[in-house]
Scaffold this motif. Structure first.
Motif, PDB file in Angstrom:
ATOM      1  N   CYS A 134      40.594  42.793  51.589  1.00  0.00           N
ATOM      2  CA  CYS A 134      39.741  41.744  51.011  1.00  0.00           C
ATOM      3  C   CYS A 134      39.344  40.774  52.123  1.00  0.00           C
TER       4      CYS A 134
ATOM      5  N   ASP B 164      37.142  45.789  49.421  1.00  0.00           N
ATOM      6  CA  ASP B 164      36.592  44.920  48.379  1.00  0.00           C
ATOM      7  C   ASP B 164      35.717  43.858  49.030  1.00  0.00           C
ATOM      8  N   GLU B 165      34.583  43.573  48.428  1.00  0.00           N
ATOM      9  CA  GLU B 165      33.617  42.623  49.001  1.00  0.00           C
ATOM     10  C   GLU B 165      33.378  42.967  50.468  1.00  0.00           C
TER      11      GLU B 165
ATOM     12  N   THR C 131      44.228  40.903  54.039  1.00  0.00           N
ATOM     13  CA  THR C 131      43.034  40.684  54.851  1.00  0.00           C
ATOM     14  C   THR C 131      43.117  41.602  56.073  1.00  0.00           C
TER      15      THR C 131
ATOM     16  N   VAL D  25      43.167  39.517  43.491  1.00  0.00           N
ATOM     17  CA  VAL D  25      43.249  40.968  43.285  1.00  0.00           C
ATOM     18  C   VAL D  25      44.699  41.353  42.984  1.00  0.00           C
TER      19      VAL D  25
ATOM     20  N   GLY E  40      34.759  33.843  48.623  1.00  0.00           N
ATOM     21  CA  GLY E  40      35.900  34.471  47.948  1.00  0.00           C
ATOM     22  C   GLY E  40      36.630  33.567  46.973  1.00  0.00           C
TER      23      GLY E  40
ATOM     24  N   LEU F 212      40.877  35.742  47.634  1.00  0.00           N
ATOM     25  CA  LEU F 212      40.496  36.949  46.909  1.00  0.00           C
ATOM     26  C   LEU F 212      41.682  37.915  46.837  1.00  0.00           C
ATOM     27  N   ALA F 213      42.424  38.038  47.944  1.00  0.00           N
ATOM     28  CA  ALA F 213      43.583  38.939  47.947  1.00  0.00           C
ATOM     29  C   ALA F 213      44.581  38.505  46.872  1.00  0.00           C
TER      30      ALA F 213
ATOM     31  N   THR G 298      37.392  44.731  40.002  1.00  0.00           N
ATOM     32  CA  THR G 298      38.807  44.747  40.362  1.00  0.00           C
ATOM     33  C   THR G 298      39.573  45.698  39.451  1.00  0.00           C
TER      34      THR G 298
END
Ligand code: AMP
Length: 459
Positions: free
Chosen positions: A77, A152-153, A128, A86, A304, A82-83, A53
């Motif tokens: 993300c 990401d991911e 997302t 981040v 996540g 996760l968002a 990150t």
């Protein structure tokens, strides 16, 4: 050679790194930052915990021109959790660059407030894929000025069916931009995405040295279906059950298992994809602040989540495939401490165990569990309890205000107060279980920041 100071970073970013206490680069950062800062596309194999990150965060913040009020960086993300993580990390890195506007745009949240906050273009959006795509389509988000796109991911985004949304987004943003792709695994689908959306990417793989890998001890236990819950309750009664994640394959079982554990005296909560975002947030807060010992979840719901360092992970149902099994057991194992991953397997599920064994290339460690004779209900309650205050950031409430109210008028000791989480309209505070009722009473009688807010206790 791996000090951040060797990189051509803005002084404001170096200052943030200093505040955060990051001096040396992690291997992923050391390899990916030079090409990213040179403007190259990068595809990096990086796990959670690798420092990925901060790696892409520094790259996109370095490229940012704050005086240009346009969307310049987009981070996609797989999940809202996760968002959020981040966004938090990016805000910390950007702390010394004045006037950076960052927005988090995720599905499951009402559209209205998002549209309102998009009245002026943000510099950075973290979100997302589905929701970001929707805003680009509506024209509420303008992608023409995007210079950096981060996936990401990426493997998880594909798992969740976001491949088309990502392609559509790429088609709607500035043609010339840098694309940074981070993924824990490199299946063919990821290579295909990279070929579609990247140009001559620099590929980075970082071998995690074996000694740095968290140690995970696995146990496979064969049980009859009728004894699964007894086995689970017994496994959770030990010390490690104080903070454990239990996986079920089906949503309906998640609820049933959580309820049964609750009935048997555990502080257990369910987490699955059907839940309202607000309820999900609440469950995660309670698990993280230690007022819930056991989280029962589906694989999708657990994706996540920033709860990597658990002492115990139990598969109540053995995973359908070896990859899912690997994701599950990766949730345990803390630096310096061995994590335990236990898999319950019924005789009929043996073929799934055989698949896992083949994928792992080593015999599975089968153990027997001697079920203890049933005793009366024993309480295994979590050490903390959560109080909810019906006020949050919108009311300018900060963690310090809550701490102040509890230690001031309410007379609590700071050591009895746990994690404080402030959301837009609600705030959660964990209190040592024995003192929670007293704290609730005092908060209700007194004031927080000079005002009366509604406060209640959960469970
Ligand atoms: P991530 O892989 O992005 O989830 O980051 C894992 C953790 O490492 C986060 O808690 C970061 O705050 C931390 N971190 C990232 N880069 C560094 C660094 N260079 N030095 C120390 N900690 C770091």
């Amino acid at each position: 050679m791996t000090a951040f100071a060797t990189l051509p970073l803005k002084p404001a970013l170096l200052a943030s790194l200093e505040t955060l206490g990051y001096t040396e680069m992690t291997p992923v950062q050391a390899q990916s930052l030079p090409p990213m800062l040179a403007g190259r596309d990068v595809i990096a194999q990086a796990q959670t915990g690798s420092g990925k990150t901060a790696a892409f965060g520094l790259a996109l913040l370095q490229a940012l021109q704050v005086e240009t009020i346009r969307l310049q960086a987009l981070v996609l993300c797989p999940t809202r959790e996760l968002a959020d993580q981040v966004s938090k990390a990016l805000r910390k890195l950007a702390a010394n660059i004045p006037n950076v506007k960052l927005l988090t745009l995720c599905g499951g949240m009402p559209l209205g407030p998002q549209l309102a906050s998009l009245a002026h273009d943000p510099h950075i959006v973290v979100g997302t894929p589905g929701r970001v795509q929707e805003h680009l389509k509506r024209g509420s988000l303008h992608g023409g000025g995007i210079r950096v796109l981060v996936l990401d991911e990426a493997d998880r985004m594909l798992d969740m069916g976001f491949s088309e949304a990502i392609d559509d987004i790429v088609g709607r943003i500035a043609k010339h931009h840098q694309t940074l792709l981070f993924s824990a695994t490199y299946p063919d689908e990821i290579r295909a995405v990279s070929q579609r959306v990247q140009q001559e990417p620099v590929a980075i793989t970082v071998e995690v040295p074996t000694e740095a890998k968290p140690a995970i001890e696995q146990q496979f236990i064969e049980v009859e279906p009728a004894h699964k819950l007894d086995a689970l309750a017994q496994l959770l009664s030990g010390e490690r059950g104080q903070h454990a994640l239990v996986f079920c394959n089906m949503r309906k079982d998640v609820d049933a298992v959580a309820q049964e554990l609750d009935r048997r005296g555990f502080s257990a909560l369910a987490l699955h994809g059907d839940m309202e975002q607000r309820d999900r947030d609440e469950v995660l807060v309670r698990f993280a602040n230690r007022s819930c010992n056991v989280l029962v979840a589906t694989d999708v719901a657990a994706r996540g989540l920033d709860i990597a360092a658990l002492p115990l992970v139990v598969s109540h149902d053995i995973a359908h495939d070896p990859d899912t099994h690997t994701h599950r057991i990766g949730r345990t194992g803390r630096a310096g401490e061995t994590g335990l991953a236990i898999t319950l397997c019924t005789p009929r599920e043996r073929p799934k165990a055989a698949n896992i064994e083949e994928a792992q290339g080593a015999p599975l460690p089968w153990c027997t569990l001697k079920l203890a004779p049933p005793r009366g209900k024993t309480l295994h309650l979590a050490p903390m309890r959560t109080l909810v205050i019906d006020a949050g950031r919108q009311d300018k409430l900060r963690p310090g205000d809550i701490l102040g109210a509890l230690t001031g008028d309410a007379g609590l000791d700071a050591k009895d107060i746990g994690k404080i989480d402030v959301f837009a309209t609600r705030a959660y505070v964990a209190i040592g279980r024995a003192l929670a009722a007293k704290a609730l009473e005092r908060l209700r009688a007194g004031r927080i920041k000079g005002r009366n807010f509604r406060v209640r206790a959960l469970d």
